[in-house]
Design a protein around this motif. Sequence first.
Motif, PDB file in Angstrom:
ATOM      1  N   ASN A 123      31.114  11.533   4.283  1.00  0.00           N
ATOM      2  CA  ASN A 123      30.448  10.468   5.055  1.00  0.00           C
ATOM      3  C   ASN A 123      31.634   9.236   5.480  1.00  0.00           C
ATOM      4  O   ASN A 123      31.426   8.657   6.375  1.00  0.00           O
ATOM      5  N   ALA A 124      32.290   9.054   4.339  1.00  0.00           N
ATOM      6  CA  ALA A 124      33.265   7.747   4.745  1.00  0.00           C
ATOM      7  C   ALA A 124      34.344   8.198   5.799  1.00  0.00           C
ATOM      8  O   ALA A 124      34.880   7.450   6.594  1.00  0.00           O
ATOM      9  N   TYR A 125      34.617   9.574   5.897  1.00  0.00           N
ATOM     10  CA  TYR A 125      35.694   9.928   6.766  1.00  0.00           C
ATOM     11  C   TYR A 125      35.012   9.889   8.099  1.00  0.00           C
ATOM     12  O   TYR A 125      35.540   9.349   8.936  1.00  0.00           O
ATOM     13  N   PHE A 126      33.839  10.278   8.419  1.00  0.00           N
ATOM     14  CA  PHE A 126      33.076  10.178   9.714  1.00  0.00           C
ATOM     15  C   PHE A 126      32.750   8.785  10.024  1.00  0.00           C
ATOM     16  O   PHE A 126      32.646   8.204  11.082  1.00  0.00           O
ATOM     17  N   GLY A 127      32.212   8.031   8.823  1.00  0.00           N
ATOM     18  CA  GLY A 127      31.717   6.635   9.071  1.00  0.00           C
ATOM     19  C   GLY A 127      30.372   6.527   9.898  1.00  0.00           C
ATOM     20  O   GLY A 127      30.024   5.624  10.495  1.00  0.00           O
ATOM     21  N   LEU A 128      29.726   7.538   9.801  1.00  0.00           N
ATOM     22  CA  LEU A 128      28.491   7.756  10.601  1.00  0.00           C
ATOM     23  C   LEU A 128      27.249   6.726   9.638  1.00  0.00           C
ATOM     24  O   LEU A 128      26.442   5.934  10.259  1.00  0.00           O
ATOM     25  N   ASN A 129      27.324   7.040   8.376  1.00  0.00           N
ATOM     26  CA  ASN A 129      26.226   6.317   7.525  1.00  0.00           C
ATOM     27  C   ASN A 129      27.104   5.208   6.658  1.00  0.00           C
ATOM     28  O   ASN A 129      27.319   5.444   5.626  1.00  0.00           O
ATOM     29  N   ARG A 130      27.183   4.077   7.211  1.00  0.00           N
ATOM     30  CA  ARG A 130      27.960   3.065   6.645  1.00  0.00           C
ATOM     31  C   ARG A 130      27.104   2.292   5.423  1.00  0.00           C
ATOM     32  O   ARG A 130      27.468   1.693   4.596  1.00  0.00           O
ATOM     33  N   THR A 131      25.774   2.288   5.384  1.00  0.00           N
ATOM     34  CA  THR A 131      24.748   1.426   4.786  1.00  0.00           C
ATOM     35  C   THR A 131      23.581   2.495   4.755  1.00  0.00           C
ATOM     36  O   THR A 131      23.491   3.464   5.299  1.00  0.00           O
ATOM     37  N   VAL A 132      22.724   1.773   3.777  1.00  0.00           N
ATOM     38  CA  VAL A 132      21.314   2.598   3.394  1.00  0.00           C
ATOM     39  C   VAL A 132      20.479   2.629   4.640  1.00  0.00           C
ATOM     40  O   VAL A 132      19.918   3.707   5.114  1.00  0.00           O
ATOM     41  N   SER A 133      20.608   1.816   5.533  1.00  0.00           N
ATOM     42  CA  SER A 133      19.690   1.478   6.647  1.00  0.00           C
ATOM     43  C   SER A 133      20.113   2.666   7.832  1.00  0.00           C
ATOM     44  O   SER A 133      19.450   3.165   8.362  1.00  0.00           O
ATOM     45  N   ASP A 134      21.431   2.826   7.735  1.00  0.00           N
ATOM     46  CA  ASP A 134      21.962   3.963   8.725  1.00  0.00           C
ATOM     47  C   ASP A 134      21.458   5.491   8.118  1.00  0.00           C
ATOM     48  O   ASP A 134      21.151   6.126   8.876  1.00  0.00           O
ATOM     49  N   LEU A 135      21.487   5.444   6.695  1.00  0.00           N
ATOM     50  CA  LEU A 135      21.167   6.862   6.369  1.00  0.00           C
ATOM     51  C   LEU A 135      19.714   7.019   6.422  1.00  0.00           C
ATOM     52  O   LEU A 135      19.276   8.074   6.921  1.00  0.00           O
ATOM     53  N   MET A 136      18.610   5.981   6.263  1.00  0.00           N
ATOM     54  CA  MET A 136      17.197   6.150   6.605  1.00  0.00           C
ATOM     55  C   MET A 136      16.869   6.012   7.972  1.00  0.00           C
ATOM     56  O   MET A 136      15.670   6.230   8.244  1.00  0.00           O
ATOM     57  N   GLY A 137      17.846   5.838   8.868  1.00  0.00           N
ATOM     58  CA  GLY A 137      17.432   5.656  10.276  1.00  0.00           C
ATOM     59  C   GLY A 137      16.907   4.361  10.619  1.00  0.00           C
ATOM     60  O   GLY A 137      16.158   4.428  11.540  1.00  0.00           O
ATOM     61  N   THR A 138      17.022   3.382   9.837  1.00  0.00           N
ATOM     62  CA  THR A 138      16.336   2.156  10.208  1.00  0.00           C
ATOM     63  C   THR A 138      17.049   1.005  10.663  1.00  0.00           C
ATOM     64  O   THR A 138      16.719  -0.072  10.978  1.00  0.00           O
TER      65      THR A 138
END
Length: 289
Positions: free
Chosen positions: A139-154
């Motif tokens: 995930n750190a390589y792609f940088g898509l979900n930088r925070t919990v809100s990114d991961l949860m879609g909020t």
Amino acid sequence: MDSIEDIRLADGAVLWAAWAAGIAGLAALLWWSAGSSRPRSRSRRLLRAGTAVAVAALLAAVLVAFGHWLLIDVFAVFPEVLPLDVLAWSVPAVGALLLLILRLRGIWGPPRPARPWRKTAGATAALLGVVLLSAVQINAYFGLNRTVSDLMGTAVARIEPLEDGLKRIPGAAPGVSLAGWAAPAGLPDGGELRRASIPGTESGFVSREAYVYLPTGLPGIAPARTARAGALLGAARGSVRLADGRRAPEPDGPVCASAPRRGAGGGGGGSERFGVGKHHVHGQQDCPG
């Protein structure tokens, strides 16, 4: 709630916790695999552990390479080959899975020890620690979900609409061009995102809601609340970029967007640039149009 959603996943405490869990999980799996038959000397146990590492790493690398070939050449799940870093960080997770299978064989095989479910739960937790480390690194390589809100879609839902004070008023005097714009002193490195609609008056393109990246030095933008929305925050410092939700921000011009050209044959063989910022965002005059 915001404090939980703003927890960073690619660095900080989560990264260090993932490293600790991964190292502890891998060490536990290796220790159990080396002592499954209770060798009498430490040297034999270390030899078994080293052998387990070599065999698990080799088999994991082969399985990852085979799975990558299936995803790319057989099922075409990804349009191009995955980065080497991603494949490399997949090997520990697959290797840990192989060690878990070896551990379960020792737990449930004859003679079966007392309380096998407790030992099974411990081995599974060790596997999850290694998988967590691999997942955090990928995930750190792609940088898509930088925070919990990114991961949860909020994260996108928390982005506020573009303020009226930043919209261009019809008939108003032209704003400052990019060529004549200079960054004010103390301009922060980070910025904020705003939601905006793209009127397809020139292109006829009906777009989804767009996202505008604004430096916090602009009037009307409060630096205290910085929105984070994954890779959209990769926009350049001191610029404003706009893109339809189906595309990543493009480098051809600030506050400019691309749309499929509707025309001969309707095949969308080209793209039409339309200056949304030129007509709808205050202060922008340099979009090609």
